[in-house]
Design a protein around this motif. Structure first.
Motif, PDB file in Angstrom:
ATOM      1  N   TYR A 105       0.789  -1.099   0.008  1.00 49.42           N
ATOM      2  CA  TYR A 105       0.003   0.103  -0.101  1.00 49.42           C
ATOM      3  C   TYR A 105       1.053   1.369   0.124  1.00 49.42           C
ATOM      4  N   ASN A 106       0.543   2.055  -0.952  1.00 51.54           N
ATOM      5  CA  ASN A 106       1.393   3.240  -1.170  1.00 51.54           C
ATOM      6  C   ASN A 106       1.217   4.371  -0.020  1.00 51.54           C
ATOM      7  N   TYR A 107       2.300   4.682   0.789  1.00 50.92           N
ATOM      8  CA  TYR A 107       2.072   5.725   1.675  1.00 50.92           C
ATOM      9  C   TYR A 107       3.181   6.807   1.527  1.00 50.92           C
ATOM     10  N   TYR A 112      -1.690   7.616   3.294  1.00 49.11           N
ATOM     11  CA  TYR A 112      -2.011   6.586   2.299  1.00 49.11           C
ATOM     12  C   TYR A 112      -2.464   7.331   1.134  1.00 49.11           C
ATOM     13  N   GLN A 113      -1.899   6.836  -0.029  1.00 51.60           N
ATOM     14  CA  GLN A 113      -2.217   7.471  -1.208  1.00 51.60           C
ATOM     15  C   GLN A 113      -3.616   6.937  -1.913  1.00 51.60           C
ATOM     16  N   GLY A 114      -4.172   6.058  -1.488  1.00 48.58           N
ATOM     17  CA  GLY A 114      -5.174   5.392  -2.152  1.00 48.58           C
ATOM     18  C   GLY A 114      -4.971   4.493  -3.125  1.00 48.58           C
ATOM     19  N   THR A 115      -3.706   3.976  -3.293  1.00 43.25           N
ATOM     20  CA  THR A 115      -3.195   3.195  -4.463  1.00 43.25           C
ATOM     21  C   THR A 115      -2.324   1.916  -3.753  1.00 43.25           C
ATOM     22  N   THR A 116      -2.303   0.731  -4.575  1.00 48.81           N
ATOM     23  CA  THR A 116      -1.486  -0.385  -4.073  1.00 48.81           C
ATOM     24  C   THR A 116      -0.834  -0.649  -5.214  1.00 48.81           C
TER      25      THR A 116
END
Length: 321
Positions: A105-107, A112-116
């Motif tokens: 999970y992208n932070y 959290y950026q809402g993307t993986t």
């Protein structure tokens, strides 16, 4: 893992290459019926009872660990998530873990950026007396990253980590394992390195891990002492199952120890440099399964300027039906 006094050095207590799962070549196409636990005796019947969930057309072991969501928090924070990943475990027809899929999970700056993004997979290959670990990148490339030789009891005897370079195997870390079942001890020795070191594991009579002592082959240096001693207060509901969750908190690699995980889970860990170097708390579901593990780690000695800083991790667990 060990956090030596005044230094943050990660030293895996697990077998040098473990994640705690095993695979055969292709998770869908490979015939696993000739896989084995070691010593040349082939396994032809399931090790664990099948449940109701299927993945890739294979019934997954009932009650086996399905996924681990790992949360890493900002230093000295129990609220601000810095990083998060999900590990999904898939088992073969015999109930052995055969693949781990990783999702990140992208932070950014704790937000959290809402993307993986996919992180590839650990893949394991069986052959008589051997297990080979490969890593499959998200673009499909597959490389060998580890090899294990098993003794006649199915326990790891040699663990060799490394990578393939120009089609050739290049070893980076090789360990020799010796066992003393009568005394419930295991010794692990790093081979062929200028920094050779020994690790000795000892178990209590009830099957709980008592200690893990690291001994460097050189001048004594307290900053390099990674010994740990465990205090217990909770039974391990996954002891000797397909995936023993003592691997998560003790970094053991439960499958490769073939039941030499820990029958109990630690509430705290005493280290050479601190009376409480780690503290664990657990959350159970009504089924008795552990669904959350919290880990708080103090990697510095009490007299260190950074003694109040800690690391905080959370693990959320799910299981197959």
């Amino acid at each position: 893992m060990f956090y030596p006094m005044k230094r943050l050095v990660y030293l895996a207590l697990a077998l040098a290459i473990t994640g705690c799962d095993l695979l055969s070549k292709d998770p869908v196409k490979e015939d696993n019926t000739n896989g084995n636990e070691g010593g040349g005796s082939e396994i032809t019947t399931p090790l664990f009872p099948a449940g109701n969930d299927e993945v890739d057309g294979i019934a997954q072991p009932k009650g086996a660990l399905k996924s681990i969501e790992t949360y890493y928090f900002n230093e000295s924070s129990t609220t601000v998530i810095w990083d998060k990943k999900q590990t999904t475990i898939i088992y073969d027809e015999l109930g052995r873990p055969k693949r781990e899929d990783f999702l990140y999970y992208n932070y950014e700056n704790g937000v959290y950026q809402g993307t993986t993004r996919t992180g590839g997979s650990n893949l394991y290959f069986y052959s008589p007396g051997k297990v080979e670990l490969k890593y499959r990148y998200s673009d499909g490339e597959v490389i060998t990253i580890g090899k294990i030789e098993l003794n006649s009891d199915g326990l790891a005897e040699i663990s060799d980590t490394g990578s393939e370079k120009n089609g050739k195997w290049v070893s980076s870390s090789k360990w020799q394992f010796t066992y003393n079942a009568g005394r419930w001890t295991l010794k692990k020795k790093l081979i062929g390195s200028a920094n050779d070191r020994d690790v000795e594991y000892s178990w209590n009579d009830d099957g709980s891990l008592y200690s893990a002592k690291e001994q460097w082959n050189g001048p004594a240096n307290p900053d390099e002492d990674g010994s740990e001693y465990y205090n217990y207060g909770i039974d391990n509901p996954t002891y000797k199952q397909a995936y023993d969750i003592s691997e998560i908190v003790l970094n053991l690699g439960g499958y490769y120890f073939a039941g030499l995980g820990s029958s109990k889970l630690p509430t705290s860990v005493r280290t050479t440099y601190r009376n409480e170097g780690k503290v664990f708390t657990y959350q159970k579901a009504s089924s008795g399964q552990i669904v959350k593990i919290s880990e708080k780690i103090w990697p510095f000695a009490d007299d260190d300027p950074q003694a109040k800083n800690f690391l905080y991790h959370e693990y959320k667990l799910s299981y197959y039906n």
